[in-house]
Design an enzyme around this catalytic site. Structure first.
Site, mmCIF file in Angstrom:
data_model
loop_
_atom_site.group_PDB
_atom_site.id
_atom_site.type_symbol
_atom_site.label_atom_id
_atom_site.label_comp_id
_atom_site.label_asym_id
_atom_site.label_seq_id
_atom_site.Cartn_x
_atom_site.Cartn_y
_atom_site.Cartn_z
ATOM 1 N N GLY A 207 -13.151 46.737 36.737
ATOM 2 C CA GLY A 207 -12.181 46.707 35.637
ATOM 3 C C GLY A 207 -11.568 48.069 35.402
ATOM 4 N N ASN A 208 -10.860 48.208 34.311
ATOM 5 C CA ASN A 208 -10.301 49.511 33.943
ATOM 6 C C ASN A 208 -10.319 49.654 32.430
ATOM 7 O OD1 ASN A 208 -7.616 48.666 32.805
ATOM 8 N ND2 ASN A 208 -7.461 47.776 34.863
ATOM 9 N N ARG A 209 -9.881 50.798 31.932
ATOM 10 C CA ARG A 209 -10.083 51.114 30.513
ATOM 11 C C ARG A 209 -8.940 50.676 29.602
ATOM 12 N NH1 ARG A 209 -11.162 57.171 30.437
ATOM 13 N NH2 ARG A 209 -11.331 56.764 28.203
ATOM 14 N N SER A 210 -8.019 49.879 30.107
ATOM 15 C CA SER A 210 -6.899 49.452 29.251
ATOM 16 C C SER A 210 -7.408 48.563 28.109
ATOM 17 C CB SER A 210 -5.886 48.677 30.088
ATOM 18 O OG SER A 210 -4.949 48.068 29.238
ATOM 19 N N ALA A 273 -2.528 46.901 32.881
ATOM 20 C CA ALA A 273 -3.114 47.722 33.942
ATOM 21 C C ALA A 273 -3.710 46.738 34.957
ATOM 22 C CB ALA A 273 -4.183 48.638 33.372
#
Ligand code: CTP
Length: 404
Positions: A207-210, A273
């Site tokens: 995943g990512n931090r968005s 993102a």
């Protein structure tokens, strides 16, 4: 600019204990750039001092039809207002306004205006539930008055129940929406928000931090400005009423949802993102640690934005986002060119208070013909305004190529 920027707001304060919260409403209206003209009833002055409003607002507080330095204050206030906001609104003020009775400066101002009116009732539960009060509110609603309903909570004297005034931030948001220009009316705006999650196995993901906050703020601002909004999101951030929401998780799901709906969109804002890579073969069962260190092989996802650029229909405005570190301008302009965008909205995610998970953002908006706006650090709703102002600019003046 924001709905409140430069707009003239009469802030009416009547005599409920929630009058102390009207101080915060006043401050927030000022912060949003409004010109605030405070009016207090005699009852309100028992709850909070007039000097407080005079000190915070754009002009001294007015309390009476008779002792103001001007002879007819209610007509000046009513005629010059872009909005009359009454917070708190007592049962008496609501009753007077519903029945066309003027018995003080505030009720006279309400009758002397053609501006939109917002009432924020606050009173004890028994009064709030009184059929006469509810009937008056129904009547006012049917005439186009906006009522911001009270919540349930602690009331004066320690009672708990319905009648507690709405929160200042929510009241100011309603005022801002009412005054927002309807410059996106008739347009469909497709927004993507949040970070995608690409499964490794049934419990783990890449995943990512968005947080999705910027995308949801764009959706809220577009809706407030009259657009039909389609929001493809991976998060459960608040959604503006009337929005067509599509919940997705992976880049592939987002691709399907976006490509299906893009043909009907006049504006596409790709704020999500989206993962560039995903595990090639997600494990069908949970990977157990005693089976050794797994090797996760990645494969590229579809670049949805680049695909949208290829499929773009005439008159569609395509906006990409670029979360960068380092030479933000150079990276952003190369994305603008490579993906054939109308605008790219870039931010330096390594800067303090900017980007992922924060409530604030600082963006650089670039267009192909040297178009450029450099924003200061502002909250994400204000960034949304700036981006949509740039979209409108591109669609109207952008070399005359695109028409609304
Ligand atoms: N985007 C997309 N589909 C992807 C990846 C990104 O539509 N598979 C969109 C994002 O929504 C965003 C923009 O493309 O609007 C970001 O551009 P991108 O080149 O993907 O940025 P990065 O992933 O940060 O790429 P780089 O590593 O080149 O900086």
């Amino acid at each position: 600019m924001g709905g409140l920027q430069g707009r003239r707001v009469v802030l009416g304060v009547s005599g409920g204990i929630a009058a102390y919260k009207a101080v915060e409403v006043c401050r927030r209206l000022m912060d949003a750039g409004a010109y605030v003209m405070p009016v207090m009833t005699r009852g309100a002055t028992h709850m909070v001092g007039p000097t407080t409003f005079s000190a915070l607002a754009s002009e001294p507080v007015r309390m009476s039809l008779w002792d103001a330095p001007e002879p007819i204050p209610h007509t000046r206030l009513g005629q010059t207002a872009d909005l009359v906001l009454v917070a708190p609104a007592t049962a008496r003020v609501i009753g007077c306004y519903a029945n066309g009775i003027s018995n003080d400066l505030l009720t006279a101002t309400l009758l002397a205006t053609r501006a939109p009116v917002v009432l924020v009732p606050a009173m004890h539960t028994e009064m709030w539930e009184q059929p006469a009060v509810q009937l008056n509110l129904d009547l006012l609603r049917s005439r186009g008055v906006t009522i911001v309903p009270p919540g349930v909570g602690r009331l004066a004297g320690g009672d708990v129940g319905a009648g507690r005034m709405a929160e200042p931030a929510d009241i100011v948001a309603v005022a801002s929406e009412i005054l927002a220009p309807q410059d996106l009316a008739g347009l469909t705006v497709l927004v993507t928000a949040g970070g995608t999650r690409e499964p490794i196995d049934p419990v783990r993901f890449v995943g990512n931090r968005s947080s999705g906050k910027q995308g949801h703020a764009l959706a809220a601002e577009a809706a407030a400005r009259g657009a039909d909004v389609v929001l493809v999101t991976t998060t459960n951030q608040p959604v503006p009423p009337g929005t067509d929401v599509v919940c997705v998780e992976t880049a592939a799901e987002m691709e399907d949802a976006v490509l299906d709906r893009a043909a009907g969109a006049d504006v596409v804002l790709m704020a999500a993102a989206v993962a560039d890579f995903r595990p090639k073969a997600p494990a069908p069962d949970k990977i157990k640690k005693n089976e050794g260190i797994p090797e996760i092989v990645l494969e590229p996802t579809t670049d949805i934005l680049a695909e949208l650029g290829r499929r773009r229909r005439p008159g569609q405005t395509l906006v990409g986002f670029a979360a960068e570190t380092g030479d933000v301008r150079a990276y952003a302009s190369s994305k603008l060119r490579a993906k054939g965008l109308d605008l790219v909205v870039a931010n330096d995610v390594s800067a303090p208070d900017v980007g992922f998970e924060h409530d604030t953002n600082r963006v650089l908006v670039l267009g192909p013909d040297g178009f450029e706006i450099e924003g200061s650090l502002m909250d994400k709703r204000a960034v949304a305004r700036l981006v949509l102002d740039a979209v409108i600019d591109r669609r109207t003046s952008g070399e005359g190529k695109q028409k609304k």
